[in-house]
Design a protein around this motif. Structure first.
Motif, PDB file in Angstrom:
ATOM      1  N   ALA A  81     -12.219  42.736 -39.457  1.00 39.57           N
ATOM      2  CA  ALA A  81     -13.392  42.673 -40.424  1.00 39.57           C
ATOM      3  C   ALA A  81     -12.249  43.752 -41.598  1.00 39.57           C
ATOM      4  O   ALA A  81     -12.418  43.622 -42.621  1.00 39.57           O
ATOM      5  CB  ALA A  81     -14.050  44.404 -39.894  1.00 39.57           C
ATOM      6  N   THR A  82     -11.733  44.663 -41.205  1.00 40.02           N
ATOM      7  CA  THR A  82     -10.778  45.254 -42.698  1.00 40.02           C
ATOM      8  C   THR A  82     -10.356  44.075 -43.119  1.00 40.02           C
ATOM      9  O   THR A  82      -9.743  44.215 -44.780  1.00 40.02           O
ATOM     10  CB  THR A  82     -10.293  46.331 -42.196  1.00 40.02           C
ATOM     11  OG1 THR A  82     -10.400  47.291 -41.789  1.00 40.02           O
ATOM     12  CG2 THR A  82      -8.217  47.025 -42.882  1.00 40.02           C
ATOM     13  N   LEU A  83      -9.613  43.102 -42.400  1.00 42.37           N
ATOM     14  CA  LEU A  83      -8.288  42.309 -43.163  1.00 42.37           C
ATOM     15  C   LEU A  83      -9.641  41.179 -44.056  1.00 42.37           C
ATOM     16  O   LEU A  83      -9.309  40.480 -45.615  1.00 42.37           O
ATOM     17  CB  LEU A  83      -7.963  41.935 -41.935  1.00 42.37           C
ATOM     18  CG  LEU A  83      -6.755  41.369 -41.063  1.00 42.37           C
ATOM     19  CD1 LEU A  83      -6.377  40.950 -40.544  1.00 42.37           C
ATOM     20  CD2 LEU A  83      -5.828  42.357 -42.772  1.00 42.37           C
ATOM     21  N   ASN A  85     -13.039  42.299 -45.708  1.00 39.31           N
ATOM     22  CA  ASN A  85     -13.151  42.845 -46.200  1.00 39.31           C
ATOM     23  C   ASN A  85     -12.114  43.060 -47.536  1.00 39.31           C
ATOM     24  O   ASN A  85     -12.680  42.901 -48.570  1.00 39.31           O
ATOM     25  CB  ASN A  85     -13.354  44.482 -45.772  1.00 39.31           C
ATOM     26  CG  ASN A  85     -14.418  44.740 -45.563  1.00 39.31           C
ATOM     27  OD1 ASN A  85     -15.212  43.680 -45.401  1.00 39.31           O
ATOM     28  ND2 ASN A  85     -14.769  45.862 -44.985  1.00 39.31           N
ATOM     29  N   VAL A  86     -10.752  42.704 -46.946  1.00 43.34           N
ATOM     30  CA  VAL A  86      -9.445  42.938 -48.392  1.00 43.34           C
ATOM     31  C   VAL A  86      -9.301  41.786 -48.865  1.00 43.34           C
ATOM     32  O   VAL A  86      -9.314  41.579 -49.955  1.00 43.34           O
ATOM     33  CB  VAL A  86      -8.646  43.942 -47.712  1.00 43.34           C
ATOM     34  CG1 VAL A  86      -7.335  43.720 -48.437  1.00 43.34           C
ATOM     35  CG2 VAL A  86      -8.706  45.434 -47.547  1.00 43.34           C
ATOM     36  N   TYR A  91     -13.861  44.290 -51.025  1.00 42.56           N
ATOM     37  CA  TYR A  91     -14.481  45.125 -50.628  1.00 42.56           C
ATOM     38  C   TYR A  91     -13.300  46.481 -50.109  1.00 42.56           C
ATOM     39  O   TYR A  91     -12.402  46.050 -50.149  1.00 42.56           O
ATOM     40  CB  TYR A  91     -15.595  45.160 -49.201  1.00 42.56           C
ATOM     41  CG  TYR A  91     -16.633  44.457 -49.702  1.00 42.56           C
ATOM     42  CD1 TYR A  91     -16.984  44.220 -50.823  1.00 42.56           C
ATOM     43  CD2 TYR A  91     -17.771  43.653 -48.533  1.00 42.56           C
ATOM     44  CE1 TYR A  91     -17.944  43.161 -51.461  1.00 42.56           C
ATOM     45  CE2 TYR A  91     -18.804  43.102 -49.018  1.00 42.56           C
ATOM     46  CZ  TYR A  91     -18.878  42.628 -50.261  1.00 42.56           C
ATOM     47  OH  TYR A  91     -19.881  41.451 -50.360  1.00 42.56           O
ATOM     48  N   ASP A  92     -14.528  47.534 -49.964  1.00 38.32           N
ATOM     49  CA  ASP A  92     -13.561  48.542 -50.000  1.00 38.32           C
ATOM     50  C   ASP A  92     -13.755  49.026 -48.574  1.00 38.32           C
ATOM     51  O   ASP A  92     -14.442  49.140 -47.733  1.00 38.32           O
ATOM     52  CB  ASP A  92     -14.049  50.122 -50.236  1.00 38.32           C
ATOM     53  CG  ASP A  92     -13.395  51.759 -49.941  1.00 38.32           C
ATOM     54  OD1 ASP A  92     -12.181  51.266 -49.377  1.00 38.32           O
ATOM     55  OD2 ASP A  92     -14.120  52.611 -50.352  1.00 38.32           O
ATOM     56  N   PRO A  93     -12.458  49.075 -47.449  1.00 38.28           N
ATOM     57  CA  PRO A  93     -12.429  48.716 -46.647  1.00 38.28           C
ATOM     58  C   PRO A  93     -12.084  50.455 -45.561  1.00 38.28           C
ATOM     59  O   PRO A  93     -12.088  50.394 -44.825  1.00 38.28           O
ATOM     60  CB  PRO A  93     -11.216  48.223 -45.920  1.00 38.28           C
ATOM     61  CG  PRO A  93      -9.948  48.649 -46.938  1.00 38.28           C
ATOM     62  CD  PRO A  93     -10.852  48.435 -47.817  1.00 38.28           C
ATOM     63  N   THR A  96     -14.108  50.403 -42.335  1.00 36.47           N
ATOM     64  CA  THR A  96     -14.187  49.103 -41.121  1.00 36.47           C
ATOM     65  C   THR A  96     -12.155  50.225 -40.597  1.00 36.47           C
ATOM     66  O   THR A  96     -12.560  50.167 -39.549  1.00 36.47           O
ATOM     67  CB  THR A  96     -13.713  47.449 -41.504  1.00 36.47           C
ATOM     68  OG1 THR A  96     -12.671  48.441 -42.672  1.00 36.47           O
ATOM     69  CG2 THR A  96     -15.187  47.515 -41.540  1.00 36.47           C
ATOM     70  N   ILE A  97     -11.905  51.429 -41.397  1.00 39.17           N
ATOM     71  CA  ILE A  97     -10.296  51.677 -41.361  1.00 39.17           C
ATOM     72  C   ILE A  97     -11.019  52.652 -40.754  1.00 39.17           C
ATOM     73  O   ILE A  97     -10.792  53.156 -38.951  1.00 39.17           O
ATOM     74  CB  ILE A  97      -9.777  52.272 -42.448  1.00 39.17           C
ATOM     75  CG1 ILE A  97      -8.864  50.757 -43.087  1.00 39.17           C
ATOM     76  CG2 ILE A  97      -9.090  53.230 -41.941  1.00 39.17           C
ATOM     77  CD1 ILE A  97      -8.274  51.252 -44.383  1.00 39.17           C
TER      78      ILE A  97
END
Length: 124
Positions: A81-83, A85-86, A91-93, A96-97
């Motif tokens: 999800a972080t990958l 998002n970025v 989006y700001d991760p 998710t981080i």
């Protein structure tokens, strides 16, 4: 050691609630989730897959024999999800981080020291 165990359970419960709600919203087909996965371009099958993984992970966090596998699986979902998002959405991760770190913290807080450790024996 008792404090570590209590913190681990509180974190497991909090994550279970978060992922249960997130997974349920995906599986229910909430408009925001349908739009989000359309923007990703992966198709609605991916929304269903992620929703099932999140709900299964939430339930697994509450089962002593499964909680470490569930936390690892949810950490992997949050890494993906972080990958997305970025790289895909821009989006700001931060969220998710944060969830990734929390899932990894569950792994750290609940790691068995040895088979003779009373905390390990209590979870079996």
């Amino acid at each position: 050691m008792r404090t570590k165990r209590v913190v681990g359970w509180v974190l497991r419960l909090a994550l279970a609630l978060v992922f249960l709600a997130a997974g349920a919203s995906k599986l229910a087909g909430e408009a925001s989730q349908v739009t989000l996965f359309a923007d990703i371009g992966a198709g609605q099958w991916m929304r269903h897959l992620v929703g099932v993984c999140e709900v299964a992970g939430a339930v697994g966090l509450l089962v002593p024999r499964l909680h470490r596998a569930a936390a690892a699986g949810l950490a992997l979902v949050m890494l993906g999800a972080t990958l997305v998002n970025v790289v895909v959405l821009g989006y700001d991760p931060a969220l998710t981080i944060g969830l990734f770190v929390a899932a990894v913290a569950v792994l750290w807080l609940t790691q068995p020291v040895s088979d003779r450790d009373p905390l390990v024996a209590a979870d079996r």
